[in-house]
Scaffold this motif. Structure first.
Motif, PDB file in Angstrom:
ATOM      1  N   VAL A 166     -10.018  56.694   1.336  1.00  0.00           N
ATOM      2  CA  VAL A 166      -8.945  56.850   2.317  1.00  0.00           C
ATOM      3  C   VAL A 166      -7.974  57.966   1.939  1.00  0.00           C
ATOM      4  CG1 VAL A 166      -8.992  54.556   3.304  1.00  0.00           C
ATOM      5  CG2 VAL A 166      -7.686  54.967   1.221  1.00  0.00           C
ATOM      6  N   ALA A 167      -8.010  58.440   0.701  1.00  0.00           N
ATOM      7  CA  ALA A 167      -7.061  59.472   0.291  1.00  0.00           C
ATOM      8  C   ALA A 167      -7.726  60.836   0.163  1.00  0.00           C
ATOM      9  CB  ALA A 167      -6.395  59.063  -1.021  1.00  0.00           C
ATOM     10  N   HIS A 171      -6.921  63.674   6.995  1.00  0.00           N
ATOM     11  CA  HIS A 171      -6.271  62.511   7.602  1.00  0.00           C
ATOM     12  C   HIS A 171      -7.170  62.058   8.760  1.00  0.00           C
ATOM     13  CE1 HIS A 171      -1.801  63.024   6.244  1.00  0.00           C
ATOM     14  NE2 HIS A 171      -2.636  63.083   5.235  1.00  0.00           N
ATOM     15  N   GLU A 211      -6.901  59.294  11.564  1.00  0.00           N
ATOM     16  CA  GLU A 211      -5.818  58.428  12.033  1.00  0.00           C
ATOM     17  C   GLU A 211      -6.070  57.927  13.452  1.00  0.00           C
ATOM     18  OE1 GLU A 211      -2.502  61.089  11.792  1.00  0.00           O
ATOM     19  OE2 GLU A 211      -2.270  60.811   9.642  1.00  0.00           O
ATOM     20  N   ASP A 265      -8.016  60.726  15.502  1.00  0.00           N
ATOM     21  CA  ASP A 265      -7.387  61.996  15.149  1.00  0.00           C
ATOM     22  C   ASP A 265      -7.913  62.398  13.773  1.00  0.00           C
ATOM     23  OD1 ASP A 265      -5.891  61.891  17.427  1.00  0.00           O
ATOM     24  OD2 ASP A 265      -4.029  61.310  16.433  1.00  0.00           O
ATOM     25  N   TYR A 287      -7.861  65.671  10.971  1.00  0.00           N
ATOM     26  CA  TYR A 287      -7.385  67.017  10.622  1.00  0.00           C
ATOM     27  C   TYR A 287      -7.191  67.127   9.119  1.00  0.00           C
ATOM     28  CZ  TYR A 287      -2.879  64.611  10.447  1.00  0.00           C
ATOM     29  OH  TYR A 287      -1.871  63.719  10.153  1.00  0.00           O
ATOM     30  N   ARG A 288      -7.186  68.342   8.635  1.00  0.00           N
ATOM     31  CA  ARG A 288      -6.771  68.606   7.268  1.00  0.00           C
ATOM     32  C   ARG A 288      -5.950  69.888   7.290  1.00  0.00           C
ATOM     33  NH1 ARG A 288     -10.518  70.659   2.654  1.00  0.00           N
ATOM     34  NH2 ARG A 288      -8.463  71.498   2.168  1.00  0.00           N
ATOM     35  N   ASP A 289      -5.477  70.304   6.137  1.00  0.00           N
ATOM     36  CA  ASP A 289      -4.716  71.534   6.046  1.00  0.00           C
ATOM     37  C   ASP A 289      -5.618  72.726   6.360  1.00  0.00           C
ATOM     38  OD1 ASP A 289      -5.434  70.258   3.232  1.00  0.00           O
ATOM     39  OD2 ASP A 289      -5.816  72.411   3.133  1.00  0.00           O
ATOM     40  N   GLY A 290      -4.973  73.851   6.682  1.00  0.00           N
ATOM     41  CA  GLY A 290      -5.709  75.096   6.859  1.00  0.00           C
ATOM     42  C   GLY A 290      -6.350  75.232   8.221  1.00  0.00           C
ATOM     43  N   HIS A 291      -7.171  76.258   8.348  1.00  0.00           N
ATOM     44  CA  HIS A 291      -7.729  76.620   9.649  1.00  0.00           C
ATOM     45  C   HIS A 291      -9.256  76.665   9.626  1.00  0.00           C
ATOM     46  CE1 HIS A 291      -3.622  77.531  10.782  1.00  0.00           C
ATOM     47  NE2 HIS A 291      -3.518  78.309   9.719  1.00  0.00           N
ATOM     48  N   ASN A 339      -6.775  68.672  20.876  1.00  0.00           N
ATOM     49  CA  ASN A 339      -5.592  68.316  20.087  1.00  0.00           C
ATOM     50  C   ASN A 339      -5.946  67.461  18.866  1.00  0.00           C
ATOM     51  OD1 ASN A 339      -2.897  68.073  19.391  1.00  0.00           O
ATOM     52  ND2 ASN A 339      -2.471  66.447  20.870  1.00  0.00           N
ATOM     53  N   ASP A 340      -6.986  67.908  18.130  1.00  0.00           N
ATOM     54  CA  ASP A 340      -7.432  67.235  16.902  1.00  0.00           C
ATOM     55  C   ASP A 340      -7.948  65.817  17.138  1.00  0.00           C
ATOM     56  OD1 ASP A 340      -6.998  69.417  15.214  1.00  0.00           O
ATOM     57  OD2 ASP A 340      -4.903  68.888  14.868  1.00  0.00           O
ATOM     58  N   ARG A 341      -8.272  65.470  18.392  1.00  0.00           N
ATOM     59  CA  ARG A 341      -8.848  64.155  18.668  1.00  0.00           C
ATOM     60  C   ARG A 341     -10.357  64.313  18.837  1.00  0.00           C
ATOM     61  NH1 ARG A 341      -7.076  59.348  18.251  1.00  0.00           N
ATOM     62  NH2 ARG A 341      -7.803  57.648  19.567  1.00  0.00           N
ATOM     63  N   LEU A 368     -15.833  88.315  12.384  1.00  0.00           N
ATOM     64  CA  LEU A 368     -14.563  88.974  12.705  1.00  0.00           C
ATOM     65  C   LEU A 368     -14.358  90.202  11.828  1.00  0.00           C
ATOM     66  CD1 LEU A 368     -12.140  85.937  13.143  1.00  0.00           C
ATOM     67  CD2 LEU A 368     -12.571  87.732  14.832  1.00  0.00           C
ATOM     68  N   GLU A 415     -21.256  86.053  -0.497  1.00  0.00           N
ATOM     69  CA  GLU A 415     -20.613  84.729  -0.466  1.00  0.00           C
ATOM     70  C   GLU A 415     -21.339  83.782   0.490  1.00  0.00           C
ATOM     71  OE1 GLU A 415     -16.098  86.118  -1.697  1.00  0.00           O
ATOM     72  OE2 GLU A 415     -16.642  85.976   0.408  1.00  0.00           O
ATOM     73  N   ARG A 449       0.351  53.011   5.496  1.00  0.00           N
ATOM     74  CA  ARG A 449      -0.217  54.070   4.655  1.00  0.00           C
ATOM     75  C   ARG A 449       0.842  55.077   4.245  1.00  0.00           C
ATOM     76  NH1 ARG A 449      -1.135  57.730   2.088  1.00  0.00           N
ATOM     77  NH2 ARG A 449      -2.817  59.248   2.053  1.00  0.00           N
ATOM     78  N   PRO A 451     -17.602  87.152  -5.611  1.00  0.00           N
ATOM     79  CA  PRO A 451     -18.806  87.301  -6.440  1.00  0.00           C
ATOM     80  C   PRO A 451     -18.734  88.471  -7.425  1.00  0.00           C
ATOM     81  CG  PRO A 451     -19.417  86.800  -4.189  1.00  0.00           C
ATOM     82  CD  PRO A 451     -17.927  86.998  -4.193  1.00  0.00           C
ATOM     83  N   HIS A 492       1.117  73.670   5.459  1.00  0.00           N
ATOM     84  CA  HIS A 492      -0.098  73.269   6.183  1.00  0.00           C
ATOM     85  C   HIS A 492      -1.308  74.099   5.770  1.00  0.00           C
ATOM     86  CE1 HIS A 492       1.650  76.634   8.341  1.00  0.00           C
ATOM     87  NE2 HIS A 492       0.524  76.813   9.001  1.00  0.00           N
ATOM     88  N   THR A 493      -1.083  75.148   4.962  1.00  0.00           N
ATOM     89  CA  THR A 493      -2.247  75.925   4.517  1.00  0.00           C
ATOM     90  C   THR A 493      -2.682  75.526   3.112  1.00  0.00           C
ATOM     91  OG1 THR A 493      -0.831  77.691   3.671  1.00  0.00           O
ATOM     92  CG2 THR A 493      -1.563  77.880   5.957  1.00  0.00           C
ATOM     93  N   SER A 494      -1.966  74.591   2.464  1.00  0.00           N
ATOM     94  CA  SER A 494      -2.461  74.071   1.189  1.00  0.00           C
ATOM     95  C   SER A 494      -2.841  72.607   1.369  1.00  0.00           C
ATOM     96  CB  SER A 494      -1.405  74.188   0.087  1.00  0.00           C
ATOM     97  OG  SER A 494      -0.429  75.132   0.371  1.00  0.00           O
ATOM     98  N   LEU A 542      -2.945  68.770   1.746  1.00  0.00           N
ATOM     99  CA  LEU A 542      -2.057  67.670   2.142  1.00  0.00           C
ATOM    100  C   LEU A 542      -1.854  66.701   0.983  1.00  0.00           C
ATOM    101  CD1 LEU A 542      -3.475  66.863   5.702  1.00  0.00           C
ATOM    102  CD2 LEU A 542      -1.547  68.340   5.106  1.00  0.00           C
ATOM    103  N   ARG A 543      -2.948  66.425   0.286  1.00  0.00           N
ATOM    104  CA  ARG A 543      -2.845  65.466  -0.819  1.00  0.00           C
ATOM    105  C   ARG A 543      -1.937  65.986  -1.921  1.00  0.00           C
ATOM    106  NH1 ARG A 543      -4.803  63.077   2.509  1.00  0.00           N
ATOM    107  NH2 ARG A 543      -2.602  62.711   2.660  1.00  0.00           N
ATOM    108  N   ARG A 563      -0.550  73.019  14.575  1.00  0.00           N
ATOM    109  CA  ARG A 563      -0.943  72.044  15.586  1.00  0.00           C
ATOM    110  C   ARG A 563      -0.111  70.763  15.437  1.00  0.00           C
ATOM    111  NH1 ARG A 563      -5.276  73.035  12.654  1.00  0.00           N
ATOM    112  NH2 ARG A 563      -6.009  70.897  12.583  1.00  0.00           N
ATOM    113  N   LYS A 606      -0.602  67.492  15.507  1.00  0.00           N
ATOM    114  CA  LYS A 606      -1.026  66.377  14.642  1.00  0.00           C
ATOM    115  C   LYS A 606      -0.851  66.748  13.174  1.00  0.00           C
ATOM    116  CE  LYS A 606      -2.773  63.783  18.095  1.00  0.00           C
ATOM    117  NZ  LYS A 606      -4.072  63.706  18.730  1.00  0.00           N
ATOM    118  N   LEU A 607      -1.153  67.998  12.853  1.00  0.00           N
ATOM    119  CA  LEU A 607      -1.008  68.441  11.459  1.00  0.00           C
ATOM    120  C   LEU A 607       0.468  68.475  11.066  1.00  0.00           C
ATOM    121  CD1 LEU A 607      -2.099  69.500   8.817  1.00  0.00           C
ATOM    122  CD2 LEU A 607      -2.575  71.703   9.901  1.00  0.00           C
TER     123      LEU A 607
END
Lengths: 653, 653
Positions: free
Chosen positions: A13-14, A18, A20, A46, A48-52, A79-81, A114, A128, B30, B331, B386-388, B390-391, B416, B418-419
């Motif tokens: 859970v950790a 997240h 949720e 829901d 999500y985690r950090d970053g993109h 929306n992260d759902r 990109l 990479e 939580r 690399p 939000h770019t590193s 969460l934990r 976003r 939710k984040l």
């Protein structure tokens, strides 16, 4: 199978993600969600985690007793759902969880493309990408072969193109290393058989099924009644207790009198006598062999047997001598009877679910249930479970359903709403309801709307009884046929599970004055009835049950829409089947006056023969077969409750 | 203390009671609920068990680090819902839980009295009541003495009367044995100091605080500005990074150019150079001693210091050599720069929060925060958390707040929804918001209503910034004074925490064309400004902050009611203080036209001098002191945005 997903259950859970607001979940996963086997279970969360980085997610699910997880993908909604679905293909307890991980390869590819478009140097980026290929750990044989081949191709040519094929993308989706995989807690789910959702119940007192006044009915007498009950279209026959009765100590007389005549048969809920306890049959009903014959006869009539299960004991019950430690005694050593001061039930004692020897009691009660399962019974109507331990019932139902996933438990408890919900949450398959006493249009509409909202819809399955051995509702006291018809039509159409207690079809209506109890209740004496008494409404009930069988819209409770009829004594609602192939509209009078009124259909749509959704254009009367076109988007209806208080229509496109 | 309540934590969720739907609880416990120290915390829950015995319930709570539980009673509200309250009297992390048990003595007494009234024999019942007395285990000395005395009195007299006194009832309430005591899981709660909820922030770039063009500002220059900032009424001074900057590798030039002149000071967010890393100060700003002097000078001006905390590194940061394992390489062995393809930030690298040596990295980052706490800083504006991981942030904030409960962390993350909520849940004291870019009446009303609903209100504390070093909102580009005033008045009144980034008060408005970035941003160069430039709105900001200080209604965000004004470009709302002693109505123009309109007050009530709630009868203009009576339940208002786009009133009874 992906090795990185072999995480210790409950430990994740950790993780990086997240996960949720998981739907469905009862009290955060403390209690199981209920579904019918093979029904689609949609899971939302829901995530999500950090970053993109690009995220992926999936469902894992299995039967609780199995070892192998099964998987289903989840897709991003907005929306992260996220949403995914699975359909349990076996009856029984299941668990599900959600997994989320970073799709590192897709993230790499997005960035690579990109960067390449921007004209930057991408040589290192290609290396990479190839590096991600070398870390792939899982996926089937085909995926592995593709990953190895494309990696070799890249090394041979030095071109990034082999890293950008769709086949490789698919293979890496399956096989890539998932170092940040996060798993939610496990959520329980019960997949029941269809009977848990749909069935018409006929409850009867077996000793009153005989035909000779003053004589105790037998299982053979019960068998003789099956053709009649089948003709009424019932699915389940529920028997009040069939066990020996305590008659030597504090036997109850007629109308619960505390003194009884020598011939009084006793309270059938005062279970246990010299002849045995909960695993014995009353000798005057017959033998265990006779009971098994009854079960088989029911099956041949398309009927399933349900038994009352009451964890209560007459003072003569063998367990009181065999296991005195299971029962509380008073300071003078006498039994502690069930009591509701100042009223007393001197013919009943309750066990102590938390004595030092409670484990043995719990096992013995479970073994009683397993005993009757061995005799062919799969449905149990548990009497007043709200007066015993919640934890015991949760344990008992789980224990039994692990062995017999098809076992069904009905909680016969009319008490405070939170406690009734609590029983449904902890595992009861179905619940009795306030329907029996609620009669007003607003009460019924509000009650249905309460039952079908989340989360109640996911753990509480209603069974609408029109009466019970303990309860003759006020509105039936006057014995008007239209009212009996109205009540049974309401029960049979509002709820996919409903029931009557015998005598209802004969319009039995005499209460103990000023009370909601039957006068001369069968609980304390033996009745003999003329089951074809003039004025009975058996044909009417038979028609209702026929219509229920022919219309899947009435085989579920959760899809119901109340339609506006400008009459406080006419209730109207539409129900549509889960597969949307069938829509029924019911219009039921709650008072005896003849009336005419306009029923607007508005934009209501139904599935046409070509599979398209189209406006309702006509109604088919399910009693008469008559078809009537809608006019101006609605229809003028006429109800004469003296003839039939209910109009039931199938909607036609 | 009651011995039976010494249950192992977390083990009791399966007790006799169901304890459900606990409010407040974030994701089922939580994440912590947020409150201000000494604020009343009301806890609600559904509590029930089987049967009809009399139930009792209570709250237990303590600081997370303490050992002794404190207790508060709960009372039954209705329908099995209970409520209790406590007020944490120290800043810091707390836990709370709910306990429920059967009040066996009260149950006995109820039954005894009913039975006695019915005339039944009660001798055995009295013995049973006395038996409960002998099982009492806990309670203070007085309760024990009463229980023993009444028991002896009963034994001596044989009369039940000694068992029925109110004093004994109270003693047994405290001391009786509670064999079925059930405890809920523990729920976390953070009690912050008042600054977490209320404060006006002034963010500035310290190297731009000098007065000689081309010269790097110093902490002494910053000190010289404090009187001016105090005069504007701010509470918090937030400094962008004060650390050495990487200038030897990939230094950025003006407007984020990837090549830089030799004299360019570099990006202040490219932290770390030859002179040190996150625990050093930029030598041109001064010494650590100078910084401490700055902190002390701020305190003497009633200002608190906040520091930017950015977990990002210039390629020159000492940690890259000391702990190369904390950073990812490509690399070919080169650094992996922060990138947002195809854009690149070649002057910044991010650490790997999950390397094999991540534990040491996490500790080192925590020690950086603790280092600045040792220098007197208690507020940290965390840049782009939000770019590193969460934990990591959840761990860091918890680690720091266990040592320094008064530490405040602002999440400077616009991402976003939710984040952003996720960051607030995991522990950030405050959060930056979408306010900076949202300007429409419906957007603002909807956003505030989102922030003040449950559960958001219990974990998300907004800080409304009008601009930031990274963001010059579109609506400010034209530089109109009324718009700058409108935006700062909205921020200062909608949110109890708000801020401006320096230059706003001078109406700085020139963006990089087509972008939301400042042209010639201080992030990449040194600015020198005339802080008294004609046209500045410093006096206006000073008035807003004075009004905030004098009106507790504006020191909280959660009690806000939007009032209906029939003009899409006028927003109007009432806020009332937590103690209901003060109500402010704000009416703010969102467009420059002069207008007159009617503001209806309806049934709005306010606390009068006599403590009673009475209808609002007059408004006091908080800028001018002028009082205007309401007429016909409302007031006609006139706004001239060129003069002042905001009308702020105190409501009078």
């Amino acid at each position: 199978m992906n090795k990185t997903t072999q995480i210790v259950e409950g430990a994740a859970v950790a993780g990086a993600f997240h996960i949720e607001d998981v739907y469905p979940a009862i009290d955060g996963g403390r209690f199981p969600v209920k579904r019918i086997v093979r029904e689609r279970v949609e899971i939302w969360a829901d995530i999500y985690r950090d970053g993109h980085d690009i995220v992926a997610a999936g469902l894992i699910w299995r039967r609780e007793r199995d070892h192998e997880w099964r998987r289903a993908p989840m897709t991003h909604h907005s929306n992260d759902r996220w949403v995914g679905a699975f359909a349990p293909d076996e009856v029984g307890r299941h668990v599900y969880a959600i997994e989320a991980w970073t799709d590192e390869f897709a993230t790499w590819r997005r960035g690579f493309e990109l960067k390449r478009e921007s004209g930057a140097d991408i040589a290192l980026d290609a290396i990479e990408g190839a590096g991600l290929l070398t870390k792939a750990q899982a996926g089937g044989h085909d995926a592995t072969a593709i990953i190895i081949r494309q990696c070799e191709e890249y090394l041979r040519t030095g071109s990034a193109e082999p890293l950008l094929t769709e086949a490789l993308m698919d293979a890496m989706t399956e096989g890539q290393f998932r170092p940040d995989l996060t798993r939610s807690q496990l959520f329980p789910l019960v997949a029941d058989r269809a009977r848990a959702r749909y069935g018409a119940w006929y409850e009867m007192v077996p000793r009153s099924q005989g035909s000779t006044p003053g004589h105790h009915g037998t299982f053979q007498d019960c068998i003789a009644r099956l053709a009649d009950i089948e003709a009424m279209g019932f699915d389940v026959i529920c028997l009040t207790p069939i066990h020996p009765i305590g008659v030597t100590t504090n036997r109850k007389g007629a109308n619960n009198a505390s003194t009884a005549a020598e011939a009084a048969p006793g309270n059938s809920y005062a279970i246990g006598g010299a002849e045995g306890g909960h695993d014995a049959v009353h000798p005057q009903l017959g033998t265990l062999e006779d009971f098994r014959e009854f079960v088989a006869a029911c099956a041949s009539h398309g009927l399933e047997v349900a038994l009352d299960f009451a964890a209560q004991y007459s003072p003569d019950h063998p367990w009181l001598k065999q296991h005195p430690q299971w029962f509380k005694r008073r300071p003078d050593g006498s039994m502690r009877y069930a009591e509701d001061p100042p009223g007393q039930c001197e013919d009943i004692v309750n066990p102590d679910f938390f004595s030092d020897d409670a484990g043995a009691l719990w096992n013995a009660l479970r073994d009683v249930v397993l005993f009757w399962i061995d005799q062919g019974v799969r449905i149990f109507r548990v009497v007043r479970p709200h007066t015993s331990s919640l934890r015991f019932w949760e344990w008992l139902i789980h224990e039994v359903q692990l062995r017999h996933p098809d076992a069904i438990f009905l909680a016969q408890a009319i008490t405070r709403p939170k406690l009734m919900n609590g029983l449904a949450k902890l595992g009861f398959t179905q619940s009795s309801t306030y329907f029996t006493s609620w009669t007003q249009k607003w009460e019924l509409e509000q009650y249905l709307n309460d039952l079908i909202r989340y989360p109640e819809r996911d753990f509480h399955r209603a069974n609408f009884f029109v009466n019970s051995p303990d309860y003759l509702p006020d509105r039936l006291h006057s014995g008007e046929p239209w009212m009996f018809k109205s009540r049974v039509a309401l029960a049979a159409t509002l709820s996919s599970s409903y029931g009557i207690y015998d005598g209802f079809e004969l319009l039995e209506q005499e209460p103990i004055p000023g009370s909601g109890e039957y006068l001369f209740s069968e609980k304390y004496e033996i009745k003999v009835r003329d089951w074809d008494r003039p004025g009975n409404i058996k044909p009417y009930i038979g028609e209702l049950n026929r219509i229920r069988r022919e219309n899947p819209a009435l085989q579920q409770t959760l899809d119901v829409n109340f339609l506006p009829v400008d009459d406080v004594n006419v209730i109207c609602f539409a129900k549509e089947s889960v597969d949307r192939s069938n829509m029924v509209v019911a219009v039921i009078a709650l008072s005896p006056e003849v009336r005419e009124f306009w029923l607007p259909f508005g934009e209501t749509k139904v599935t046409a023969a070509d599979g398209k959704r189209r406006h309702v254009t006509a109604l088919e009367n399910l009693m008469t077969g008559e078809r009537s076109p809608l006019d101006w988007g609605g229809i003028r209806l006429h109800i004469d409750p003296a003839h039939d208080p209910a109009l039931l229509f199938r909607c036609l496109a």
